[in-house]
Design a protein around this motif. Sequence first.
Motif, mmCIF file in Angstrom:
data_model
loop_
_atom_site.group_PDB
_atom_site.id
_atom_site.type_symbol
_atom_site.label_atom_id
_atom_site.label_comp_id
_atom_site.label_asym_id
_atom_site.label_seq_id
_atom_site.Cartn_x
_atom_site.Cartn_y
_atom_site.Cartn_z
ATOM 1 N N ASP A 48 -22.835 -19.887 -21.484
ATOM 2 C CA ASP A 48 -22.375 -19.134 -20.680
ATOM 3 C C ASP A 48 -22.314 -19.721 -19.498
ATOM 4 O O ASP A 48 -22.692 -20.723 -19.147
ATOM 5 C CB ASP A 48 -23.126 -17.510 -20.810
ATOM 6 N N GLY A 49 -21.674 -18.906 -18.517
ATOM 7 C CA GLY A 49 -21.308 -19.406 -17.015
ATOM 8 C C GLY A 49 -22.583 -19.934 -16.533
ATOM 9 O O GLY A 49 -22.690 -20.648 -15.560
ATOM 10 N N THR A 50 -23.714 -18.902 -16.326
ATOM 11 C CA THR A 50 -24.973 -19.165 -15.606
ATOM 12 C C THR A 50 -25.669 -20.372 -16.388
ATOM 13 O O THR A 50 -26.121 -21.392 -15.461
ATOM 14 C CB THR A 50 -26.029 -18.073 -15.692
ATOM 15 N N ALA A 51 -25.700 -20.545 -17.540
ATOM 16 C CA ALA A 51 -26.130 -21.797 -18.244
ATOM 17 C C ALA A 51 -25.383 -23.127 -17.773
ATOM 18 O O ALA A 51 -25.982 -24.137 -17.430
ATOM 19 C CB ALA A 51 -25.962 -21.846 -19.843
ATOM 20 N N LEU A 52 -24.072 -22.990 -17.650
ATOM 21 C CA LEU A 52 -23.394 -24.101 -17.144
ATOM 22 C C LEU A 52 -23.784 -24.476 -15.540
ATOM 23 O O LEU A 52 -23.831 -25.590 -15.370
ATOM 24 C CB LEU A 52 -21.815 -23.815 -17.367
ATOM 25 N N ASP A 53 -23.835 -23.452 -14.888
ATOM 26 C CA ASP A 53 -24.336 -23.695 -13.668
ATOM 27 C C ASP A 53 -25.616 -24.117 -13.434
ATOM 28 O O ASP A 53 -25.909 -25.311 -12.448
ATOM 29 C CB ASP A 53 -24.358 -22.339 -12.607
ATOM 30 N N VAL A 54 -26.632 -23.748 -14.124
ATOM 31 C CA VAL A 54 -27.971 -24.242 -14.187
ATOM 32 C C VAL A 54 -27.914 -25.774 -14.451
ATOM 33 O O VAL A 54 -28.680 -26.610 -14.049
ATOM 34 C CB VAL A 54 -28.995 -23.506 -14.926
ATOM 35 N N LEU A 55 -27.193 -26.159 -15.527
ATOM 36 C CA LEU A 55 -27.146 -27.376 -16.222
ATOM 37 C C LEU A 55 -26.080 -28.349 -15.115
ATOM 38 O O LEU A 55 -26.208 -29.668 -15.296
ATOM 39 C CB LEU A 55 -26.725 -27.642 -17.532
ATOM 40 N N GLY A 56 -25.296 -27.706 -14.397
ATOM 41 C CA GLY A 56 -24.869 -28.676 -13.241
ATOM 42 C C GLY A 56 -23.363 -29.257 -14.048
ATOM 43 O O GLY A 56 -22.871 -30.169 -13.575
ATOM 44 N N VAL A 57 -23.023 -28.312 -15.056
ATOM 45 C CA VAL A 57 -21.744 -28.797 -15.697
ATOM 46 C C VAL A 57 -20.499 -28.023 -15.429
ATOM 47 O O VAL A 57 -20.519 -26.976 -15.316
ATOM 48 C CB VAL A 57 -21.851 -28.540 -17.292
ATOM 49 N N PRO A 58 -19.520 -28.730 -14.821
ATOM 50 C CA PRO A 58 -18.306 -27.949 -14.379
ATOM 51 C C PRO A 58 -17.614 -27.345 -15.699
ATOM 52 O O PRO A 58 -17.801 -27.776 -16.699
ATOM 53 C CB PRO A 58 -17.371 -28.663 -13.656
ATOM 54 N N PRO A 59 -17.394 -25.978 -15.529
ATOM 55 C CA PRO A 59 -16.623 -25.341 -16.805
ATOM 56 C C PRO A 59 -15.557 -26.055 -17.358
ATOM 57 O O PRO A 59 -15.570 -26.095 -18.612
ATOM 58 C CB PRO A 59 -16.265 -23.955 -16.224
ATOM 59 N N GLN A 104 -27.949 -33.388 -10.789
ATOM 60 C CA GLN A 104 -26.895 -32.643 -10.046
ATOM 61 C C GLN A 104 -25.749 -33.445 -9.626
ATOM 62 O O GLN A 104 -25.440 -34.678 -9.614
ATOM 63 C CB GLN A 104 -27.294 -31.855 -8.907
ATOM 64 N N ALA A 105 -24.604 -32.745 -9.127
ATOM 65 C CA ALA A 105 -23.451 -33.380 -8.555
ATOM 66 C C ALA A 105 -23.670 -34.710 -7.436
ATOM 67 O O ALA A 105 -22.845 -35.527 -7.484
ATOM 68 C CB ALA A 105 -22.213 -32.702 -8.033
#
Length: 713
Positions: A48-59, A104-105
Amino acid sequence: MVDRGATPAAVPAGSVPDDWPARPERCAALNRVGTFDWDLVSGRLHLDGTALDVLGVPPGRFEGRIGDLAGRLPRADASGLDALVSRALKDGSETYGAYYRVRQADESLRWTYTQGRIRRDDQGRPFRIVGIVRDATVELEAAGPRAADPEARDTTTVVETLTAALAHARTVQDVIDFFKDSQAVQHIGCDLLVLGLVESGRIHLVAEGPEEHYIPGTRYTRIDDAFPMSEVVRTMAPRFIESREDFAASYPWLWENIEDIGISCAAYLPLIAQARPIGALGLLYRGTRGFTQQERNLFIALSSSLAQAIARAMLFDQEHDLAEGLQQAMLPRRIPDVPGAQIAVRYRAARMGRDIGGDWYDVIPLPGGRVGAVIGDVQGHDTHAAAVMGQLRIVLRAYASEGHAPATIMARASSFLHELDTDRFATCSYAEADLSTGVVQLVRAGHIDPLLRHADGTARRLPVAGGLPLGLSAEFGRLDYPVTTVELDPGETLLMFTDGLVEQPGADLDEGMQYLTGLVGEGPYDLHELADRLCDVIQERVGEDDMAVLLLRRQGSAARHGGRLQQHIAPADPEALSAGRHMIRAAVRAWGARERSDEIELVADELVTNALLHTDGAAVVTIRMLTGPERRLRVEVEDRSSALPRRREPGESGVSGRGLLLVDRLADVWGVESRGTGKSVWCEFVVPGRHELAEPEAAPDPAPDPAPDPASA
């Protein structure tokens, strides 16, 4: 006393938010808790969106595959997480949980926690994992600064990381390459590292990192120098430097060169194998700190593991050098130049194992414009296989050079291998090509079929009748090897190879042959470029077998000039003798040698008759057209007698002895060649080219005689 029946106190109006109580999705998002659903059967992964944010993966960069997360975790963390999940799937666990770092980025690392619940079917096989991913920075900060510091040195992780890396290291260079990796200091958890190996009484610095901190003058140092690596090699005891003052006082010259880097402590560990030092490892750290007894014990265990790995790699390198030298000595040093043919050979060692095996090739020049080509593979991947290969190559060359037929060569080689009393067998293919006619005789002993590439670039598998592998055919008494005859036109290429070129673990052999056929068809025309192309493409695949390949291309123009015909004539077989004469007569006329047909038929008949009269066995007559500066028709008669013919004068009343005199007078050149247990008597006739065969224009009919003049009567 509490009145259980009383109604709860009313909540004051206006104090309850409209979205109270918060939905689970909102609670999870506010606390940076994401969810994932991983279908193990299809490989699909939902974040989900939060998991992508935690893992630092752009959607936009996530397409629903686990591989999309590659590179997000440091290597050590990724290896640890993979091992944990694999273990949970295999041991029947229902859940697992792990802390790891995510890049992270901005290349910084952030701690993350993952928990998953494993779903299994009725047979206990896992098919799905449903879980959460959350930011663990806050909770680890509360546990202490070292737990939350991504660069903190976790000695247990260091040992696990190095152990995993060294498990895949076969050579000393593999070990060095790991420590030369720009990410090595991050994997180990230190700020700087140095690795030195003892060579000829000196310490050779083989790896350091980061490279920008290399100190000139330290590449080679003496064991008695005032350096920490020299000290631990001399004393064979670790040296722990726990302060800048200790560093400066103990090693002033080295300290002057690293003081500006900010190093404050270091651990120098001797690498000891079989009670002797073979090198030293130095791990250097910034920041004020010391080393606990537990950390010291772990470092000592680490140095012991590293020393054993390097010692094994040194032994492997020594064995490899010995085996490689043996194999190179067994293979032909050079491929001879064969008129009328272009040849390319290649050998590539296996990417796993000892890089040594029993694959071999050979090219054998033969009389009469012929050449023998051999490709084979002895069972096994060790020095024993290489030794057996060398012996087989020698006997095959000897049998071919003696003039034996292809089937006989293979049968004798099988008997030789069986008599060696070894537990090895070998597969082999032998091709004897007549480059003047293009006729190729192929014999196969349990080997893979060759390929044929036509002049237009198309390629196809060449079915060849085969027998049992060498050694096995002799053991089971099945020494009959069928011979397959094909014609190789000018510009066509015969490709012979071992199974390492087409076989891959878990794949079907036919699929490998189809892939290779397509590769050959699409490959370059130049023979050496094609051989390099095959090796380069195949080497990209992971295999456990070595590979040999031999490419033989017949040179010359595409126009066809004659061919080759052969007839077996047994004693007391008038029909075979008549068929042989008919074959010679038809070939002479078909190949444009009519002007010398009487001479050729007479000489051929004389040679066949002599072979049948003066030997106990059958005769084999072969007639072929040789191309070159001048067209020559060659007749060969082979028998099993080793007695050489002798020319003699018959005398006035003699009725025999004129045969070779006749051959000598009618043929342009003749001779005798040894054929192992027999011989071949041959002769050649120069015949005019086809452009010289046009019939002369017919002369005009003479005018009729004039009628007699009556007056002249």
